[in-house]
Write a protein that holds these residues in place. Structure first.
Motif, PDB file in Angstrom:
ATOM      1  N   MET A   1       0.612   2.086  -5.048  1.00 27.95           N
ATOM      2  CA  MET A   1       1.413   1.687  -4.005  1.00 27.95           C
ATOM      3  C   MET A   1       0.782   1.263  -3.004  1.00 27.95           C
ATOM      4  SD  MET A   1       4.700   0.797  -6.319  1.00 27.95           S
ATOM      5  CE  MET A   1       5.517   0.337  -4.997  1.00 27.95           C
TER       6      MET A   1
ATOM      7  N   LYS B   1       8.158   7.158  -0.635  1.00 31.21           N
ATOM      8  CA  LYS B   1       8.223   5.994   0.338  1.00 31.21           C
ATOM      9  C   LYS B   1       8.413   6.374   1.751  1.00 31.21           C
ATOM     10  CE  LYS B   1      12.342   2.613   0.052  1.00 31.21           C
ATOM     11  NZ  LYS B   1      13.434   2.168  -0.452  1.00 31.21           N
TER      12      LYS B   1
ATOM     13  N   GLN C   1       5.055   6.429   2.905  1.00 29.15           N
ATOM     14  CA  GLN C   1       4.793   4.237   3.155  1.00 29.15           C
ATOM     15  C   GLN C   1       5.355   4.050   4.202  1.00 29.15           C
ATOM     16  OE1 GLN C   1       6.392   1.387   1.076  1.00 29.15           O
ATOM     17  NE2 GLN C   1       4.472   0.717  -0.070  1.00 29.15           N
TER      18      GLN C   1
ATOM     19  N   GLU D   1       8.402  -5.318  -0.685  1.00 29.38           N
ATOM     20  CA  GLU D   1       8.644  -4.569  -2.173  1.00 29.38           C
ATOM     21  C   GLU D   1       8.876  -3.330  -2.114  1.00 29.38           C
ATOM     22  OE1 GLU D   1       6.967  -5.664  -5.226  1.00 29.38           O
ATOM     23  OE2 GLU D   1       7.251  -7.462  -3.448  1.00 29.38           O
ATOM     24  N   ARG D   2       9.547  -2.941  -1.508  1.00 31.42           N
ATOM     25  CA  ARG D   2       9.851  -0.957  -1.192  1.00 31.42           C
ATOM     26  C   ARG D   2      11.466  -0.905  -1.433  1.00 31.42           C
ATOM     27  NH1 ARG D   2       8.319   2.600   2.375  1.00 31.42           N
ATOM     28  NH2 ARG D   2      10.290   2.963   3.083  1.00 31.42           N
TER      29      ARG D   2
ATOM     30  N   TRP E   1      11.129   0.081  -5.209  1.00 32.70           N
ATOM     31  CA  TRP E   1      10.569   1.499  -4.994  1.00 32.70           C
ATOM     32  C   TRP E   1      10.741   1.878  -7.070  1.00 32.70           C
ATOM     33  CZ3 TRP E   1       6.262   2.879  -1.936  1.00 32.70           C
ATOM     34  CH2 TRP E   1       6.256   4.142  -2.538  1.00 32.70           C
ATOM     35  N   ASP E   2      11.817   2.090  -7.115  1.00 33.64           N
ATOM     36  CA  ASP E   2      12.297   3.057  -8.155  1.00 33.64           C
ATOM     37  C   ASP E   2      11.849   2.329  -9.666  1.00 33.64           C
ATOM     38  OD1 ASP E   2      13.404   4.873  -6.491  1.00 33.64           O
ATOM     39  OD2 ASP E   2      15.187   4.800  -6.648  1.00 33.64           O
TER      40      ASP E   2
ATOM     41  N   TYR F   1       9.302   0.132  -9.370  1.00 37.97           N
ATOM     42  CA  TYR F   1       7.790   0.239  -9.567  1.00 37.97           C
ATOM     43  C   TYR F   1       7.479   2.121 -10.161  1.00 37.97           C
ATOM     44  CZ  TYR F   1       6.277  -3.895  -6.966  1.00 37.97           C
ATOM     45  OH  TYR F   1       5.812  -5.018  -7.357  1.00 37.97           O
TER      46      TYR F   1
END
Lengths: 295, 295
Positions: free
Chosen positions: A89, A196, A199, A223-224, A227-228, A230
Motif C-alpha cells: 500500500m 491503516k 499509513q 484508496e483508504r 483498505w479491507d 485491498y
C-alpha cells in the motif's frame, strides 16, 4: 574468518518465518499478521539499524558474486539472476527499501523498474508485455517497485478489469513466473504490510512538510476507503500465486527499520541459496603477469 | 541554515578547473595533465574520503529535487534530466564511481547503462541506435558506463571503422548531444585519466587475487600497446565534441578517492545549475488533512 561469515541477526531463516503460506497450505488473512511485529528479531531500532549496516556488506558481496557469474564463458546455461518484487500500500516503505537495501548494492549489477499506471500503449497490450523488458539479465538482480501484481490488486478492488479477467491472470502469472524460473531467475516476492493507522500518520507527515508535498497524492486517500478490499485482494493474490519457486513473503512494515532488515535478509538467503563460487581464470595467470611486466 | 549549504571542498568550480578545453580554445594533449594531481583540493586521502561522505548528502538531496520535478503537472515542457557519460581506460575506476558516487543516490531516480561490445543486432544499426533507449527520462539522472564515444575511440585506434566514418561521427555526436540538450537534458562528460604505470599496478592486483580474476581480461593487456594512440584519440574526441552545453572534463584518476570526489562535485555543480525548487502542492493541504482525519 572473513567478515561474510557473520551470521544472520534473525533467529530462524526468514524464508520460513515470513512466508505468506502457512504450514497448513493456506494463506491466512492479513488481519492475522501484526504490522508492528518484528518476527525473528530480538533487538530494538538501534540494533536493527546496526544489523542493516553490517549485513549490507554480506549482501554486497553476494550480489557481486552473482554479477561475476555473467562473465562465465563455460556455463552450461545462462548465469543465474534474481528478481525481487515489492508490492505494498502507499507509504508502506517501498522507497526506503530502494534507498537503504537495494541502494547499498552496486548499481552496475542492479536494475530497478518502477511500474506506474500503464500508458495507453501499455494498456493496448497484454498485461505482462510491459514487464518482460525489465526481467533481469544473467548475473543481474532486478527489483520491481510495483509489478504485474497491480493487475490483480487494484484491478480487482477497483474493477478496472472484469473479475473473470482478473481470475484468469492468476494462472497466467503462475505460468509466467514458472517460465522465468526455468530460465534461471530466482524470484522473491514481498508484500510490505503496514496498518491503516500507520499509513494515516505517514500521509499526515507528508502534508506537514512542504518539501514532501510532491510525494502526496490525494488519490492515496481515496484508496483508504477500500483498505479491507485491498487486504483481501492481497491475500487472494498470494494464495493463488505463491509457489515453492516464486514464494510470497509478508513483511511487517510499521517499523521501517525492521522491514528493511527483513528484505535485506530475504535477498541474502536467496543469493546464498544459489551457492555461487567465484569464476576461475580462463587464462594463464603467470603468462599475463609476464606480459604486464613487459610493458 | 540547513546542511545543504555546506560548501564545496574545492577551491574553485570544477567545471572550470577540470574542463578539457583550455582557455585558449584548444584541448591540450593528455600527457600535459598529471593523473596523480588533485586539482582544487588541498587535503589528503582521509580528507577526501570524509568530504565524499559529507557531500554525498548534498548530491542525494539535489537528485531527489531533480526526481521531484517529474511530478510537476504544470510544466511548460518536460522536466529536466541529467546525463553523465563516463569514459576511461580499463581499471581507471569507472566501477568505483558507480559504487561510491552514483550508488549513493536513490536508485529509483538513477539509471546506469553499461555499454559493452555491441551485439550483432546493434552493429547492424547506426551507432547511436543502441544509445537512445538509455537516455534519461524527465527527472532522471542517467549514467553511461562507456558510451557512443567508444565508436570514435576504440574504432579510431583499432581501425574498427574507416577513418572517414570516425571523422563523420564527431559531427553526428555533436548534433545528437545538441538534440538531447534541447530536450532538457544536461550533459556532463568525464574522462577518468590514469597513468599507464598505475594501470599496470591495478591489473597486477587483479591477478594477485583469485576472487578478482573474473575482472581480468587478457585483451586489456593487448590494449596497453596502443596507449599513446588511445590518449590521442581521447584528445581528438574531446577537441571535436566538447561544447558549452556538453562539456568534457578530464579527471585525474590515479588517486581513486580524488576521482570520486571530483565526479561527485561535477554532478553537484550540474544539478545546482538547474536551480530547481520543490514542486508546490496542486491540492488543498487543509482539505487533505480533514479527509485523512475522517478515516
Amino acid at each position: 574468518m572473513p567478515d561474510h561469515t557473520i551470521l544472520s541477526p534473525f533467529a530462524e531463516p526468514l524464508r520460513r518465518a515470513l512466508r505468506a503460506r502457512a504450514a497448513d497450505g493456506a494463506v491466512p488473512p492479513l488481519a492475522d499478521v501484526d504490522p508492528h511485529a518484528t518476527p525473528g528479531f530480538d533487538g530494538d531500532k538501534a540494533d536493527g539499524k546496526a544489523a542493516l549496516a553490517t549485513r549490507s556488506e554480506e549482501l554486497t558481496r553476494l550480489q557481486e558474486l552473482l554479477f561475476a557469474q555473467s562473465t562465465r564463458a563455460d556455463a552450461a546455461g545462462p548465469a543465474p539472476s534474481v528478481l525481487l518484487v515489492v508490492q505494498a500500500m502507499d507509504t508502506a516503505g517501498k522507497g526506503g527499501i530502494m534507498r537503504h537495501v537495494v541502494g547499498a548494492m552496486d548499481p552496475q549489477g542492479v536494475d530497478v523498474a518502477a511500474f506506474k499506471a500503464p500508458t495507453q500503449e501499455e494498456r493496448a497490450h497484454d498485461f505482462l508485455w510491459r514487464i518482460r523488458p525489465h526481467l533481469p539479465e544473467p548475473g543481474f538482480l532486478a527489483v520491481f517497485d510495483r509489478s504485474h501484481y497491480e493487475d490483480v490488486l487494484v484491478h480487482r478492488v477497483r474493477g478496472l478489469s472484469p473479475l473473470a479477467t482478473v481470475e484468469e491472470r492468476y494462472g497466467l502469472i503462475r505460468a509466467f513466473e514458472e517460465e522465468i524460473t526455468a530460465g534461471g531467475t530466482r524470484i522473491v516476492k514481498v508484500m510490505l504490510h503496514i496498518s491503516k493507522e500507520e499509513q494515516r500518520e505517514r500521509l499526515e507527515a507528508r502534508l506537514d512538510e512542504p518539501e514532501k508535498h510532491w510525494k502526496f497524492n490525494p488519490g492515496d486517500v481515496d484508496e483508504r476507503a477500500h483498505w479491507d478490499a485491498y487486504m483481501d485482494a492481497y491475500r487472494i493474490a498470494m494464495e493463488r500465486t505463491d509457489t515453492e519457486t516464486a514464494p510470497w513473503f509478508v513483511v511487517p512494515a510499521d517499523r521501517k527499520w525492521y522491514a528493511r532488515l527483513a528484505v535485506q535478509e530475504l535477498l541474502i538467503e536467496t543469493l546464498q541459496g544459489l551457492e555461487l563460487t567465484w569464476p576461475e581464470a580462463d587464462f594463464d595467470v603467470e603468462e599475463q603477469r609476464r606480459r604486464l611486466a613487459a610493458g
